[in-house]
Design an enzyme around this catalytic site. Structure first.
Site, short mmCIF file in Angstrom:
data_model
loop_
_atom_site.label_atom_id
_atom_site.label_comp_id
_atom_site.label_asym_id
_atom_site.label_seq_id
_atom_site.Cartn_x
_atom_site.Cartn_y
_atom_site.Cartn_z
N ASP A 149 0.86 -1.10 -0.01
CA ASP A 149 -0.11 -0.06 0.08
C ASP A 149 0.86 1.26 -0.06
OD1 ASP A 149 -2.76 1.05 0.39
OD2 ASP A 149 -1.91 1.86 2.32
N GLU A 161 1.83 -0.47 -5.08
CA GLU A 161 0.94 0.61 -5.39
C GLU A 161 1.56 1.76 -5.46
OE1 GLU A 161 -3.29 3.06 -3.80
OE2 GLU A 161 -1.58 2.47 -2.38
C1 GLC Z 1 -4.30 2.92 -0.61
C2 GLC Z 1 -5.74 2.07 -0.50
C3 GLC Z 1 -6.65 3.21 0.02
C4 GLC Z 1 -6.34 3.66 1.15
C5 GLC Z 1 -5.02 4.31 1.31
C6 GLC Z 1 -4.37 4.73 2.64
O1 GLC Z 1 -4.59 4.02 -1.49
O2 GLC Z 1 -5.82 1.70 -1.85
O3 GLC Z 1 -7.83 2.45 0.11
O4 GLC Z 1 -7.35 4.27 1.68
O5 GLC Z 1 -3.92 3.41 0.74
O6 GLC Z 1 -3.90 3.52 3.15
#
Ligand code: GLC
Length: 538
Positions: free
Chosen positions: A208, A272
């Site tokens: 994440d 991500e």
């Molecule tokens: C990422 C996740 C999202 C979350 C954020 C904070 O972007 O996909 O859902 O709110 O991180 O952890």
């Protein structure tokens, strides 16, 4: 005729990975919230989708302020979702069916209820415990202004003041304090967390906010924001910020890669990483770092031939130089559902199916978000039912509409999502009546449903992928049509994918034998309809 065998490549290079948003997939215990037992009870369904892997969003102990992305204990399952024993059972069941399982790792921030943060609050300024987070004194004569002008992604200031007058940084909700990755203890803790889940047998991690973690030293103001965080320079890239994509992150992923490589099997991590350029993205997937990063280009583009060509070109520009495998994403739990993004109704659905077929024809891995296989549109969740912190903090339209619990069966809520009949259970976000047209049960009766289509396409892909080259050749067609070919290897046939983004039919009878159609070829005419795609063996 010999076909190149799939087994020569690590599984993740060609995988179709299904994203499970745990709260909304299936509810085993009847509290209206999805859980691990619910997933276990639906493993046959997942196997039947012919996907290769599952990615589970966070199910760890958490006060659920950001629905699990606020982790209080990284080594335990939240009682809302079950127990570690439930997790082990689910994992074993998935592995028995040949499904890999990836779990979500949240390293940028913890929950404010994490023991470390509670300790930091209690220990006071200047303490060792505060070093693990980004505590700072404020500006102004009495320190009553935030340390800088950074804004939370969810809206409002990125700083919150604590009782003794210091401020802590939270790039997301105030209940999600950012960790201080310059503190070696943080790195050691995350290595230990990785090992905890690897020892349990997980096949990988989705990381994440992988572009977060480190912040530029001195915590400089964002140029282009005013002192209160107001945007002064709208032309500035949203990724060129002192809290994204700092060089220090790469050492972390190198360290994690060594850990993953020390385990048997092909354990992987996918990041991500929202970064500004193909070159920046490539740095995350160098051979000694992450295996993959999500490619988010597609999410924000319209259904048009130039946009699709650009997505494909930029993706190859990003991963090609470092030899990484591309990934493709049409949606996830943070964005508007594809059908709605593409205009909604029949038009949106045809375009979503065409994009799905295109994604499945491209080399690399495809990430499918739960409900995409049902062609679910975005739900218009009533303001009083909203739960997403981005909505509650005023930072955007909110993400609840793509997170409504899945419709499995029946004709009234909870549509088989929870055990119990209509009216007996209230799901955590209400399901609209029109979900009855989209249930798995309803669509399973019809091989031409969106579900039937996806199952068939993924199964055909599985049969073909081992015999296909990992590169593509773009074919000359009309300007509003995108076509590409993957050559066959070792005597296997190649695959051509054609997408008609235009407004008139496109003649395709010169191409070969059609294999998968998305209600796309006008019968007997060799014409590919607008807003559709087809595959040909050639
Ligand atoms: C990422 C996740 C999202 C979350 C954020 C904070 O972007 O996909 O859902 O709110 O991180 O952890």
């Amino acid at each position: 005729m010999t076909f190149a065998s799939d087994s020569r490549l690590p599984w993740w290079r060609n995988a179709v990975c299904y994203q499970i948003y745990v709260r909304s997939f299936a509810d085993g215990d009847g509290d209206g919230i999805g859980d691990i037992a619910g997933i276990t009870s639906r493993l046959d369904y997942l196997e039947g989708l012919n996907v290769d892997a599952l990615w589970l969003t966070p199910f760890y102990r958490s006060p659920q302020a950001d629905h699990g992305y606020d982790v209080a204990d990284y080594r335990d399952v939240d009682p809302l979702f079950g127990t570690l024993a439930d997790f082990d059972e689910m994992l074993a069941g998935a592995h028995d069916r040949g499904l890999k399982v990836i779990v979500d790792l949240v390293p940028n921030h913890t929950s404010a209820e994490h023991a470390w943060f509670q300790e930091a609050l209690a220990a006071g300024r200047g303490s060792r415990a505060r070093d693990r987070y980004k505590f700072s004194d404020g500006r102004g004569p009495d320190g009553s202004e935030p340390p800088n002008n950074w804004q939370s992604i969810f809206g409002g200031s990125a700083w919150t003041r604590v009782d003794d007058g210091q401020w802590y940084l939270h790039l997301f909700d105030s209940s999600q304090p950012d960790l201080n990755w310059d503190d070696p203890e943080v790195g050691d803790e995350f290595e230990s967390i990785l090992r905890f889940w690897l020892d349990r047998g997980v096949d990988g991690f989705r990381v994440d906010v992988a572009h977060g973690l480190f912040k530029a030293s001195g915590l400089p103001d964002v140029a282009g924001f005013g002192p209160g965080g107001e945007t002064l320079d709208a032309t500035m890239s949203q990724w060129d910020r002192p809290y994204w994509d700092q060089p220090g992150v790469h050492d972390v992923y190198r360290r994690w890669r060594k850990v993953l490589d020390s385990y048997p099997g092909d354990r992987m991590m996918i990041g991500e990483a929202w970064v500004g350029s193909p070159e920046s993205m490539a740095r995350y997937v160098r051979p000694d770092e992450m295996h993959q990063v999500f490619n988010f280009h597609w999410l924000s583009t319209p259904f048009s031939a130039p946009a699709l060509r650009q997505v494909i070109d930029e993706t190859y520009a990003a991963v090609g130089p470092v030899g990484a495998s591309p990934t493709w994403v049409l949606s996830n739990h943070d964005v508007v559902r594809t059908v709605t993004h593409y205009g909604g109704g029949d038009l949106g659905l045809s375009r979503a199916k065409a994009s799905m077929l295109t994604m499945l024809a491209l080399p690399g891995s495809a990430y499918v978000y739960q409900g995409e296989e049902l062609g679910l549109p975005q739900v218009d969740v009533a303001p009083e039912d909203r739960q997403d912190p981005t909505w509650l903090r005023g930072g955007g339209v909110g993400r609840d509409g793509c997170r409504v619990p899945l419709p499995w069966s029946g004709s009234e809520p909870p549509f088989g999502f929870s055990p119990g009949g209509p009216g007996e259970v209230r799901t955590w976000l209400p399901q609209p009546e029109w979900f009855r047209e989209y249930t798995v049960e309803h669509q399973s009766r019809d091989p031409y449903s969106t579900l039937g289509f996806l199952r068939y396409a993924v199964a055909r892909r599985r049969g073909l992928v081992g015999g296909l080259s990992g590169s593509i050749e773009m074919l000359e067609r009309r300007d509003d049509v995108v076509a590409f070919r993957r050559a066959g290897v070792d005597g296997a046939p190649g695959l051509i994918c054609v997408v008609n983004c235009g407004t008139t039919d496109h003649v395709v009878d010169d191409l070969g034998a059609p294999v998968v159609l998305s209600a796309a070829l006008a019968e007997g005419t060799g014409q590919l309809l607008p807003n559709s795609a087809a595959w040909f063996l050639a």
